[in-house]
Every structure is written in C-alpha cells, then in structure tokens.
Design a protein around this motif. Structure first.
Motif, PDB file in Angstrom:
ATOM      1  N   MET A   1       0.804  -1.220   0.000  1.00 14.58           N
ATOM      2  CA  MET A   1       0.000   0.000   0.000  1.00 14.58           C
ATOM      3  C   MET A   1       0.840   1.275   0.000  1.00 14.58           C
ATOM      4  N   HIS A   2       0.177   2.385  -0.292  1.00 17.27           N
ATOM      5  CA  HIS A   2       0.681   3.749  -0.093  1.00 17.27           C
ATOM      6  C   HIS A   2       1.819   4.163  -1.020  1.00 17.27           C
ATOM      7  N   GLY A   3       2.187   3.318  -1.978  1.00 17.48           N
ATOM      8  CA  GLY A   3       3.277   3.676  -2.867  1.00 17.48           C
ATOM      9  C   GLY A   3       2.842   4.657  -3.943  1.00 17.48           C
ATOM     10  N   LEU A   4       3.814   5.228  -4.625  1.00 19.43           N
ATOM     11  CA  LEU A   4       3.548   6.183  -5.702  1.00 19.43           C
ATOM     12  C   LEU A   4       4.338   5.784  -6.944  1.00 19.43           C
ATOM     13  N   VAL A   5       3.614   5.517  -8.024  1.00 20.16           N
ATOM     14  CA  VAL A   5       4.211   5.296  -9.337  1.00 20.16           C
ATOM     15  C   VAL A   5       3.670   6.390 -10.246  1.00 20.16           C
ATOM     16  N   THR A   6       4.541   7.063 -10.977  1.00 22.23           N
ATOM     17  CA  THR A   6       4.112   8.123 -11.889  1.00 22.23           C
ATOM     18  C   THR A   6       4.464   7.733 -13.323  1.00 22.23           C
ATOM     19  N   LEU A   7       3.518   7.964 -14.230  1.00 20.53           N
ATOM     20  CA  LEU A   7       3.700   7.613 -15.641  1.00 20.53           C
ATOM     21  C   LEU A   7       3.722   8.860 -16.506  1.00 20.53           C
TER      22      LEU A   7
ATOM     23  N   ASP B   1       8.858   4.831   2.924  1.00 20.93           N
ATOM     24  CA  ASP B   1       9.639   6.038   2.662  1.00 20.93           C
ATOM     25  C   ASP B   1       9.143   7.175   3.554  1.00 20.93           C
ATOM     26  N   SER B   2      10.069   7.946   4.131  1.00 19.29           N
ATOM     27  CA  SER B   2       9.714   8.980   5.118  1.00 19.29           C
ATOM     28  C   SER B   2       9.884  10.404   4.606  1.00 19.29           C
ATOM     29  N   ARG B   3      10.197  10.576   3.345  1.00 15.60           N
ATOM     30  CA  ARG B   3      10.570  11.915   2.873  1.00 15.60           C
ATOM     31  C   ARG B   3       9.440  12.936   2.926  1.00 15.60           C
ATOM     32  N   ALA B   4       8.194  12.486   2.913  1.00 13.76           N
ATOM     33  CA  ALA B   4       7.078  13.427   2.782  1.00 13.76           C
ATOM     34  C   ALA B   4       6.421  13.784   4.113  1.00 13.76           C
TER      35      ALA B   4
ATOM     36  N   ASN C   1       2.204  10.752   5.594  1.00 17.87           N
ATOM     37  CA  ASN C   1       3.317  10.404   4.716  1.00 17.87           C
ATOM     38  C   ASN C   1       2.852   9.417   3.648  1.00 17.87           C
ATOM     39  N   PHE C   2       1.672   9.694   3.089  1.00 20.22           N
ATOM     40  CA  PHE C   2       1.066   8.746   2.168  1.00 20.22           C
ATOM     41  C   PHE C   2       1.202   9.197   0.717  1.00 20.22           C
TER      42      PHE C   2
ATOM     43  N   GLU D   1      -6.523   4.955   0.475  1.00 20.17           N
ATOM     44  CA  GLU D   1      -5.263   4.603   1.144  1.00 20.17           C
ATOM     45  C   GLU D   1      -4.169   5.615   0.831  1.00 20.17           C
ATOM     46  N   GLY D   2      -4.330   6.340  -0.255  1.00 19.53           N
ATOM     47  CA  GLY D   2      -3.380   7.394  -0.595  1.00 19.53           C
ATOM     48  C   GLY D   2      -3.758   8.741  -0.016  1.00 19.53           C
ATOM     49  N   ILE D   3      -4.853   8.792   0.755  1.00 25.32           N
ATOM     50  CA  ILE D   3      -5.437  10.018   1.326  1.00 25.32           C
ATOM     51  C   ILE D   3      -5.840  10.955   0.189  1.00 25.32           C
TER      52      ILE D   3
END
Length: 492
Positions: free
Chosen positions: A84-90, A105-108, A134-135, A181-183
């Motif tokens: 869950m909560h991952g980010l893929v950009t196309l 990942d904690s960067r956000a 951090n989602f 889940e991504g808010i």
C-alpha cells in the motif's frame, strides 16, 4: 478453470492458483528466491523500480503455469493485492517517470504536516478521515516541489497494484479504496479529493479511471499476454491493497474481528461502520473492500514499520541456519529475556509514534549474561510489545479486539510471538494456512457468485489453529510494562 492471484509485497511476489468453482488452493509460489532490494538514495528514503515488480509477475506466472501444467486458456481471471501507499508516476508514453516511492519512505512527513496546517484538522477529519501524513498524496506533493521537471512529465499516478494491472492491460486505473489509502478520497462526497489536488495546483487529470474493487476492470492486452503467457483478454476482476485484501482473505468484513500480519511490517486492521473518527495521527481509515454507500465499512489500520524487518536483520547478523533455528534459541530463554529490551522501530518513521524515527535498539545488554537466544527472544517480544502498544491505541479509540485472525506465516509462525501477543491482549488468535495471493485469487469468484457466497465457500477451509492466552500472564505483563517505560523515556 482457475483464477490467478498476485500479492506484491516490498520483499517478494506471491502468485497463487485456485479452483474457480470451489476456491481450493492448487499452489502458491514465491518470486524471486531472494528478497527484492529496497533502494535508499538518502536517509529515510525507500524506492523500488516498478520494472522489477513486472519482472516478478512475468516470472511468477510462467513458473506457476509450468509447475502445475495448467494451460493458459484455463485461467479465467486475475486478482491483484499489493503493497500500500506507494507512488508510481507515468509519462505520456506510459513509462515510469522515476522509481516508485514505496510505503516505508519517510521523505514526505514534513509535506503532510504542512498540508494539515494549511487544510485544517477539522476538514481532514470530516472529509479525509485522516491527516495527509506520509502517504501517496504527500509523496506526489513532494515530487511536485522537489522534482518539478519529473512532475511536469507526469500524466497520471498509480498505486503499486494499479501499475501491475496497467502492465497487464495497458489501462491506467485505480479504485476508490486505493485512492482512500493514498489520502486522496473524500469520504463525505464519495469521490476523489479533487479539492486537495486543486489546493496544491495539480490537475484533476492526474487521477486515473476509477473501477470497482470487485468485478471486471480490464482485459490483458497483447503486450501483457506476450510477457506473461496469459491469453489476450484474460480479465482482471479484483485489486486491493495488501491489508484490506488480507482482511478479506481472513473473512474480516465486520466490526469485532481484527486481521493482523507480521511480515516486513506489522499491521492490525479492524473494521468500523461509523463515518466518524477521533484518532487521526496514529492510525488510519480506508474504504474497506466491502464498503458501499449503503453499507458503510471502514478499515482502521495501524502499521508498525519495523516488525519482521527486525527479525530478518537479526537473522542476517547471526550465524544461524534460519528462522526456525532462531525460534528454537529463543524458547530456551525465559519470558522477559532476562532484562534485555528491544525496540523494533528501525524501518523509518513510525506513525504509531507520531511519525518519530527512534530507530531499533537493544538495551540492558550484559556481555556475560546475554547471548544469541536472548537477542532472538527480545526481538520477538519487542515486536509483540509494539503490537500490544498499537492495540491499546486502537482500543482507546473504540476498536474491539474479540479475536485476531492471521495467516500462519512470518512472525505468526513463532509461538513466542503469538503467545505473548495473545496473553497481553487477553484475546484469542486464530491462525489460517493462507496467503494474500490466495485471497486475491478467490476475490475473482465474487464476479460470478457474489461476496456472500464466495465467503461461504471459503469459510473454514484454511483454519489451522487457535492460540490462547497463557494461563500465567504476570511475567508477560511485567516485561511489557518495563518495555513501555523504556519507550516513554526514549520518546520524551
């Protein structure tokens, strides 16, 4: 005929084959043999190349068909569960713009904090049922601010499971549950939180097509067929995040029963039928797989980033033959590990601890007293104590713990871990010989049978055992109290 279920984790992919009529498990395989790497270009970052996920899907599918002798034409549908909560950009050509930013990942964190301040807690509580945290949404905002050139190339964003479905079908799609889940879901309006994207100056067009969690979503296209060996047109019938899917797999669909996992991370996932929430910062609220506007079901998820990851790390450091050896060493040590205390929080910021990163540690170590067995027992107890700490937070927010259900894998294969958790919570733990990949495959049955009949056919099929609280729990409570006191000192 058969269904295939994929369960994409951050360490591996599990691929299951089940009978399409009965839901009986034919086989489950794991890909790759070694765990997938997580890249950390900077401290607190966690990334993976989505192409590695797709490679696992292709290899896992070919291996499954080869191993079972099932012909590709006998595959009647596909179900997908995912980290869950991952980010893929196309980009416009459908290629990944950058490596995926995954769940741990904690960067956000600061992005989420700033967004909460800008939006106001009341709006987040009533519309998002969460703080941005951090989602996925905050990770997308981080990319907009810190990697503007990459963001400008981005035509749409996907969650990890959406990406797998995209590679199979060529269609960028997601679900309402996935957006929540991504808010990125407005629970009050019942639609994507377009106003949040507008607040950040992002176009609505970034949101992919929304499809139902259960039911026909798209068919495998020519490219997907060539890569996997599946016939063109094979339907994708289901997708859900790994924790909602795990709850579905364990028949956790109504309030009172809690699903749990103890893999790389540790998770407690309960159900509520109330649209009102009180706790925003320590655990989260997502649309559950069986939610409808007339049947309000919200999954309440508490995640402990550092759980099985601690035990895996310890295995790599010790000269042991595997987890069974570690568990055997731990059984020789009394409850409380002779005073050795372990914190398992070494896998990024812990939302349960209000996004603090305190790291993993052993304290009270005495060189002339403690050895490998103590380290193993203290690690298992430390993870169980972290679970119990999370349970207390959820109980304070009204989540009942009548029964915990879990698959008999990872940490739940350790009797020390399960007995400690059952004893501290004074709850039973029901274990099932099942994985999320099987649940994802069985979810395809809903298209033809409906949810109730699907659950009926699967109910009790995978039950293995029930773990009861220890008769004498004083030693467990004493060790847990010592752990909590040490935790509060560290947090303060």
């Amino acid at each position: 005929m058969y269904f295939i279920g994929y369960d994409l984790g951050s360490s591996s992919l599990k691929t299951a084959l089940v009978d399409s009529e009965t839901g009986e498990t034919i086989t489950v395989i794991k890909t790759p043999a070694e765990e997938l790497a997580i890249d950390a270009p900077q401290a607190g970052w966690a990334e993976q190349d989505p192409e590695l996920w797709w490679k696992c899907i292709c290899e896992g599918t070919h291996e499954l068909l080869s191993k079972t002798g099932v012909t590709p034409e006998a595959i009647a549908g596909i179900g997908i569960a995912y980290q869950m909560h991952g980010l893929v950009t196309l980009d416009a050509a459908g290629h990944s713009v950058r490596p995926a930013i995954i769940w741990c990942d904690s960067r956000a964190i600061s992005i989420g904090d700033q967004s909460l301040e800008e939006l106001g807690e009341t709006r987040c509580q009533t519309h998002l049922l969460n703080v941005p945290g951090n989602f996925t949404a905050s990770k997308l905002r981080w990319m907009q601010l810190e990697e503007p050139e990459a963001f400008e190339k981005t035509q749409t964003f996907l969650l990890p499971g959406d990406y797998i479905a995209y590679r199979l079908t060529g269609k960028p799609q997601t679900t309402a549950s996935g957006l929540s889940e991504g808010i990125l879901w407005d629970f009050q309006k019942g639609e994507p939180a377009y106003w949040l994207l507008e607040h950040w100056g992002m176009p609505d067009s970034l949101v992919p097509e929304i499809v139902p969690t259960f039911g026909y979503q798209a068919g495998v296209n020519k490219a997907g067929a060539l890569a996997t060996g599946l016939p063109e047109g094979t339907p994708v019938f289901y997708r859900a995040g790994d924790q909602p899917n795990n709850a579905f797999t364990l028949n956790v669909l109504e309030p009172g029963i809690v699903a749990a996992t103890g893999g790389t991370s540790g998770v407690l996932y309960g159900i509520t039928d109330s649209p009102e929430v009180t706790e925003l910062r320590r655990f989260n609220h997502f649309l559950h797989v069986n939610h409808t506007p007339k049947h309000f079901r919200i999954g309440q998820l508490l995640c402990i980033n550092g759980a099985g990851s601690l035990y895996r790390w310890l295995k790599d450091q010790l000269d042991v033959s595997g987890y069974d050896h570690m568990n055997a060493l731990a059984r020789e040590i009394p409850v409380g590990s002779d005073g050795l205390v372990c914190f398992p929080f070494g896998n990024g910021a812990e939302r349960m601890l209000e996004n603090k990163s305190i790291g993993a540690s052993f304290s009270g170590l005495e060189f002339n007293r403690h050895h490998k067995g103590h380290l193993c027992r203290a690690a298992l107890e430390g993870i169980a104590f972290a679970f119990r700490y999370g349970m207390e937070l959820m109980e304070a927010s009204g989540v009942p713990f009548k029964t915990i259900r879990a698959g008999n894998d990872n940490l739940f294969q350790s009797d020390i871990f399960t007995t400690t958790l059952a004893t501290l919570g004074q709850t039973t733990i029901e274990l099932f010989q099942i994985t999320g990949a099987v649940g994802a495959a069985r979810a395809c049955m809903v298209e033809q049978l409906g949810l109730e009949e699907t659950i009926k056919r699967a109910a009790g099929r995978d039950y293995l055992a029930t773990v009861l609280p220890a008769r004498e729990g004083a030693a467990y409570q004493k060790a847990y109290l010592k752990w909590k006191i040490e935790l509060q000192k560290t947090l303060n």
